[in-house]
Write an enzyme that holds these catalytic residues in place. Structure first.
Site, PDB file in Angstrom:
ATOM      1  N   ILE A  65      31.524  36.359  -1.082  1.00 41.68           N
ATOM      2  CA  ILE A  65      33.032  36.302  -1.482  1.00 41.68           C
ATOM      3  C   ILE A  65      32.909  36.891  -3.083  1.00 41.68           C
ATOM      4  O   ILE A  65      32.344  36.200  -3.906  1.00 41.68           O
ATOM      5  CB  ILE A  65      33.821  35.139  -1.418  1.00 41.68           C
ATOM      6  CG1 ILE A  65      33.789  34.716   0.083  1.00 41.68           C
ATOM      7  CG2 ILE A  65      35.057  35.364  -1.907  1.00 41.68           C
ATOM      8  CD1 ILE A  65      34.751  33.534   0.254  1.00 41.68           C
ATOM      9  N   GLY A  66      33.460  38.056  -3.440  1.00 39.41           N
ATOM     10  CA  GLY A  66      33.292  38.436  -4.934  1.00 39.41           C
ATOM     11  C   GLY A  66      32.164  39.260  -5.057  1.00 39.41           C
ATOM     12  O   GLY A  66      31.283  39.337  -4.251  1.00 39.41           O
ATOM     13  N   SER A  84      25.841  33.925  -2.884  1.00 36.41           N
ATOM     14  CA  SER A  84      25.187  34.049  -4.289  1.00 36.41           C
ATOM     15  C   SER A  84      25.696  35.331  -5.155  1.00 36.41           C
ATOM     16  O   SER A  84      25.486  36.407  -4.465  1.00 36.41           O
ATOM     17  CB  SER A  84      23.674  34.025  -4.159  1.00 36.41           C
ATOM     18  OG  SER A  84      23.151  34.189  -5.531  1.00 36.41           O
ATOM     19  N   CYS A 114       8.881  11.470 -13.067  1.00 34.73           N
ATOM     20  CA  CYS A 114       8.766  10.939 -14.458  1.00 34.73           C
ATOM     21  C   CYS A 114       8.188  12.523 -15.211  1.00 34.73           C
ATOM     22  O   CYS A 114       7.658  13.232 -14.611  1.00 34.73           O
ATOM     23  CB  CYS A 114       7.698  10.206 -14.682  1.00 34.73           C
ATOM     24  SG  CYS A 114       7.542   9.476 -16.248  1.00 34.73           S
ATOM     25  N   HIS A 136      15.370  26.347  -6.973  1.00 31.10           N
ATOM     26  CA  HIS A 136      15.580  25.375  -8.228  1.00 31.10           C
ATOM     27  C   HIS A 136      15.510  23.947  -7.958  1.00 31.10           C
ATOM     28  O   HIS A 136      15.979  23.012  -8.450  1.00 31.10           O
ATOM     29  CB  HIS A 136      17.179  25.577  -8.429  1.00 31.10           C
ATOM     30  CG  HIS A 136      17.619  26.996  -8.863  1.00 31.10           C
ATOM     31  ND1 HIS A 136      18.475  27.826  -8.705  1.00 31.10           N
ATOM     32  CD2 HIS A 136      16.595  28.009  -9.440  1.00 31.10           C
ATOM     33  CE1 HIS A 136      18.503  29.080  -9.042  1.00 31.10           C
ATOM     34  NE2 HIS A 136      17.401  29.124  -9.538  1.00 31.10           N
ATOM     35  N   GLN A 155      18.882  28.697  -3.543  1.00 30.65           N
ATOM     36  CA  GLN A 155      18.979  28.428  -4.969  1.00 30.65           C
ATOM     37  C   GLN A 155      19.987  26.672  -4.953  1.00 30.65           C
ATOM     38  O   GLN A 155      19.983  26.254  -6.140  1.00 30.65           O
ATOM     39  CB  GLN A 155      20.011  29.367  -5.655  1.00 30.65           C
ATOM     40  CG  GLN A 155      19.589  30.543  -5.628  1.00 30.65           C
ATOM     41  CD  GLN A 155      20.652  31.454  -6.149  1.00 30.65           C
ATOM     42  OE1 GLN A 155      21.199  32.467  -5.431  1.00 30.65           O
ATOM     43  NE2 GLN A 155      21.112  31.418  -7.497  1.00 30.65           N
ATOM     44  N   ASN A 156      20.094  26.226  -3.765  1.00 27.75           N
ATOM     45  CA  ASN A 156      20.859  24.771  -3.746  1.00 27.75           C
ATOM     46  C   ASN A 156      20.085  23.730  -3.580  1.00 27.75           C
ATOM     47  O   ASN A 156      18.714  24.005  -3.309  1.00 27.75           O
ATOM     48  CB  ASN A 156      21.878  25.234  -2.451  1.00 27.75           C
ATOM     49  CG  ASN A 156      22.565  26.099  -2.394  1.00 27.75           C
ATOM     50  OD1 ASN A 156      23.014  26.769  -3.482  1.00 27.75           O
ATOM     51  ND2 ASN A 156      22.896  26.451  -1.446  1.00 27.75           N
ATOM     52  N   CYS A 211      31.191  33.382   4.664  1.00 28.23           N
ATOM     53  CA  CYS A 211      29.958  33.401   5.378  1.00 28.23           C
ATOM     54  C   CYS A 211      30.169  32.849   6.890  1.00 28.23           C
ATOM     55  O   CYS A 211      29.813  33.648   7.751  1.00 28.23           O
ATOM     56  CB  CYS A 211      28.967  32.473   4.826  1.00 28.23           C
ATOM     57  SG  CYS A 211      28.079  33.276   3.313  1.00 28.23           S
TER      58      CYS A 211
END
Length: 303
Positions: free
Chosen positions: A275-276, A249, A157, A149, A131-132, A292
């Protein structure tokens, strides 16, 4: 004096790296053994990475408690429709991106990126979906990388097929804006920084040399959609894999969460190292809450 300044720079870099890593519980023996077993069992693992792996390199994520960008500032990410519609929004974006680019582009991979590369080299990882937009997987040497992404390293353009390397564009922007100060406080996940209104108003934003259309980094902004061909490529890689390994993520964004949903539908095992909490904690097979880099490198040594 030069040695002292060098040490100060290194100390500042280390502090910046860990300033963006949220509080976490160090991994224990059970975490280590569970992750090792998961990776030993599977031979074609699709790795899905998010901003949480780049915090160890000194790039903040958006959502981490206390240290993420949302917790530190009232900044909201650039919205696609606003960027397309308003020239002043593009001017503000490019002014910030211009000042932040030298540091953003110089940031280096950390132990997690290199561990993923090593797993790919020995044939354990079939593909990396990230995703980075920071290209740290490429810098680490990973080969089969899908940038879900997009990337900040290419600019396109909006009206024609013109595109330019971001480094080359920086030279053009510097030529047009020689008076811009290159001082800033905190870089953002997409590479821009905070500037004063006066600095923004003076900035000359880039335009396409072929059609005079607006230029945009090849990044999927909030409110935009991941290109269909990229979605299909990811779907194909998920189907080819025999397991999914999520690192850093929260899976809050649907473009990443649907990868998990597809994997569940296809009966694949899923492990999450983050984390989380994440959006998929109640449906994955293994969840480990720790940094990680504190566990993956040691696991790799024993595979």
């Amino acid at each position: 004096m030069q040695l002292t300044l060098s040490k100060l720079f290194q100390h500042s870099y280390i502090l910046r790296q860990y300033a963006y890593v949220p509080s976490y519980k160090p991994p224990d023996e059970k975490d280590y053994m569970c992750l090792l077993e998961f990776l030993q069992k599977h031979t074609r693992v699709l790795v899905l990475t998010g901003a949480g792996i780049s915090t160890e390199s000194g790039i903040p994520d958006y959502r981490s408690k206390e240290v993420g960008l949302y917790a530190r500032t009232n900044h909201k990410p650039i919205q696609y429709q606003e960027f397309v519609k308003y020239s002043n929004v593009r001017q503000r974006y490019w002014a910030r991106n211009f000042v932040g680019w030298p540091r953003f582009s110089s940031i280096q991979p950390n132990a997690t990126h290199f561990a993923i590369r090593d797993l790919e080299k020995v044939g354990k990882i079939s593909s990396v979906v990230t995703q980075n937009v920071d290209r740290l997987h490429h810098k680490a040497g990973s080969v089969n990388v899908i940038e879900l992404h997009g990337t900040g390293y290419i600019v396109k353009c909006l009206h024609c097929s013109y595109e330019i390397d971001r480094f080359k564009l920086q030279v053009e922007l510097l030529r047009k804006n020689p008076e811009m100060e290159s001082s800033f406080s905190m870089i953002r996940p997409d590479g821009d920084v905070e500037l004063s209104k006066e600095q923004v108003d003076k900035f000359r934003a880039p335009i396409c040399p072929d059609c005079n259309g607006p230029l945009k980094p090849d990044i999927v902004f909030f409110g935009d959609n991941v290109p269909k061909e990229r979605v299909e490529r990811v779907r194909h890689e998920v189907s080819k894999s025999d397991a999914i390994f999520v690192l850093g993520s929260s899976l809050t964004v649907y473009s990443s969460y649907r990868i998990i949903l597809q994997a569940k539908d296809e009966g694949k095992k899923i492990a999450v190292l983050n984390i989380g909490p994440t959006r998929a904690d109640n449906i994955v097979d293994l969840k480990i809450s720790t940094k990680c880099g504190d566990i993956l490198r040691d696991v790799c040594r024993n595979l």
